[in-house]
Design a protein around this motif. Structure first.
Motif, PDB file in Angstrom:
ATOM      1  N   SER A 150       0.786  -1.233   0.000  1.00 36.89           N
ATOM      2  CA  SER A 150       0.000   0.000   0.000  1.00 36.89           C
ATOM      3  C   SER A 150       0.825   1.294   0.000  1.00 36.89           C
ATOM      4  CB  SER A 150      -0.973  -0.005   1.182  1.00 36.89           C
ATOM      5  OG  SER A 150      -1.821   1.106   1.138  1.00 36.89           O
ATOM      6  N   PHE A 161      -1.775  -9.055  -6.372  1.00 32.71           N
ATOM      7  CA  PHE A 161      -1.738  -7.614  -6.618  1.00 32.71           C
ATOM      8  C   PHE A 161      -1.502  -7.323  -8.105  1.00 32.71           C
ATOM      9  CE2 PHE A 161      -0.553  -8.120  -2.172  1.00 32.71           C
ATOM     10  CZ  PHE A 161      -1.346  -7.160  -1.550  1.00 32.71           C
ATOM     11  N   GLN A 217      -0.056  -2.222 -11.342  1.00 29.89           N
ATOM     12  CA  GLN A 217      -0.213  -0.831 -10.928  1.00 29.89           C
ATOM     13  C   GLN A 217       0.019  -0.677  -9.425  1.00 29.89           C
ATOM     14  OE1 GLN A 217      -2.411  -2.450 -12.982  1.00 29.89           O
ATOM     15  NE2 GLN A 217      -1.608  -1.428 -14.810  1.00 29.89           N
ATOM     16  N   GLU A 218      -0.358  -1.694  -8.649  1.00 31.27           N
ATOM     17  CA  GLU A 218      -0.168  -1.626  -7.205  1.00 31.27           C
ATOM     18  C   GLU A 218       1.282  -1.861  -6.800  1.00 31.27           C
ATOM     19  OE1 GLU A 218      -4.061  -3.242  -4.973  1.00 31.27           O
ATOM     20  OE2 GLU A 218      -3.336  -4.609  -6.535  1.00 31.27           O
TER      21      GLU A 218
END
Length: 359
Positions: free
Chosen positions: A23, A45, A48-49
């Motif tokens: 995150s 995931f 992009q994450e």
């Protein structure tokens, strides 16, 4: 030129440690180049994450490969001119410490009460504790999610160097969906969020709800796991007002519709979902664990996680209007805002990195 941090974790499945790694990557990437390394290939995931320069998988299939895998990590560290390694979870931390040696600064994050989890894993419990003690050195920096987790580590392993308690953070979406709590006198809609596995202890709620059939109380549980079938059979056969809702990717959108949040775990290292409920403004009904007393600031209703009647009595107390749920809600939002934002977490994390790299 930006320095390079290497993050290593067992896998990129969706759990508390994995979310705490992934995150904040966009914000960390503004200051550092990022390399991500996993022991196993699982990954939920998106590209992009996973904001980083490179991703490696060490393909660790068994614990007998420990030193071979550490050798591969040492090569990755050298090839990418890594200036700091930050590991998450037990086995990744062991691999990282072996690979880093005395030259590369190493930070490792604890995740839970180790004496109740990793160090008591049946036949190889003494082996895991021995590895912890042998690979942990004075120049390593320990990050702990709570004071209780750090105290547990100190008692079992012994702190040798610097450490910091760095509370986990709650995503901004939870703070954006706060509620103005209104007490419901005639019903109580409870919610729980977490994997359907033994340590989450949903069994105690099933047993408790057998005593609550005359109360207008219900429970929705969001999450999946290996105990789903067993739990569902018991819920159905006993006609309980409990529903297994599965995974919800935007749980912050549904939490405001409930009257209180329940966490019945018998082991927790932090309790992110409880902190998320605090940010929303839900009153908390929590297992009476030192960790949960710490993160809630004592602002919760506590029950014995090993005694179903303890929970049933707590529900009875609420229906008798012996508790002020709105007061719990208001204070929960305040505690979350003052302790569990990403901004607070990142400020503390960057200070840790600065301290480590200046040594």
């Amino acid at each position: 030129m930006k320095k390079t941090i290497l993050y290593i974790i067992d896998s990129l499945e969706r759990g508390g440690a994995e979310i705490m790694l992934v995150s904040p990557l966009p914000e960390i990437h503004r200051n550092y180049n990022i390399i991500i390394v996993t022991l196993r290939p699982e990954n939920v995931f998106t590209k992009q994450e996973l904001v980083c320069e490179k991703i490696y998988c060490l393909q660790m299939n068994s614990r007998t490969e420990l030193f071979h895998v550490a050798g591969k990590l040492k090569k990755i560290i050298s090839e990418n001119e890594v200036t700091l390694v930050h590991s998450f979870l037990y086995w990744s931390s062991i691999v990282a410490r072996i690979a880093c040696g005395k030259k590369v600064p190493c930070v490792f994050s604890l995740a839970t009460i180790m004496t109740a989890g990793v160090y008591k894993l049946k036949w190889f419990s003494s082996y895991t504790l021995l590895l912890e003690r042998l690979t942990y050195r004075k120049n390593h920096f320990v990050i702990s999610p709570t004071k209780e987790v750090l105290l547990d580590f100190d008692k079992s392993v012994g702190l040798k160097g610097k450490s910091e308690v760095l509370y986990n953070f709650v995503k901004v979406e939870f703070f954006e969906n706060t509620i103005d709590y209104a007490n419901q006198k005639n019903r109580l809609r409870l919610v729980a969020v977490g994997n359907l596995k033994d340590v989450k202890n949903y069994q105690v709620l099933i047993e408790a709800f057998k005593f609550l059939k005359n109360f207008n109380v219900s429970l929705d549980i969001y999450g999946e796991g290996p105990e789903r079938e067993m739990l569902q059979k018991q819920i159905t056969s006993n006609g309980l007002a409990i529903e297994l809702k599965g995974i919800h990717n935007k749980v912050y959108e549904v939490l405001p519709g409930y009257d209180a949040y329940v966490m019945c775990s018998y082991i927790e290292g932090f309790g992110v979902s409880a902190a998320e409920a605090m940010a929303i403004g839900l009153p908390l009904l929590l297992s009476d664990l030192k960790v949960l007393r710490e993160i809630s600031g004592g602002n919760a209703l506590f029950f014995n996680p090993f005694d179903p009647q303890s929970f049933a009595k707590l529900i009875n107390t609420i229906f008798n209007a012996d508790t002020n749920l709105k007061c719990l809600s208001d204070k929960a939002k305040e505690i979350a805002k003052n302790n569990y934002t990403k901004e607070i977490y990142l400020q503390s994390l960057f200070k840790v990195y600065d301290r480590v790299l200046l040594n």
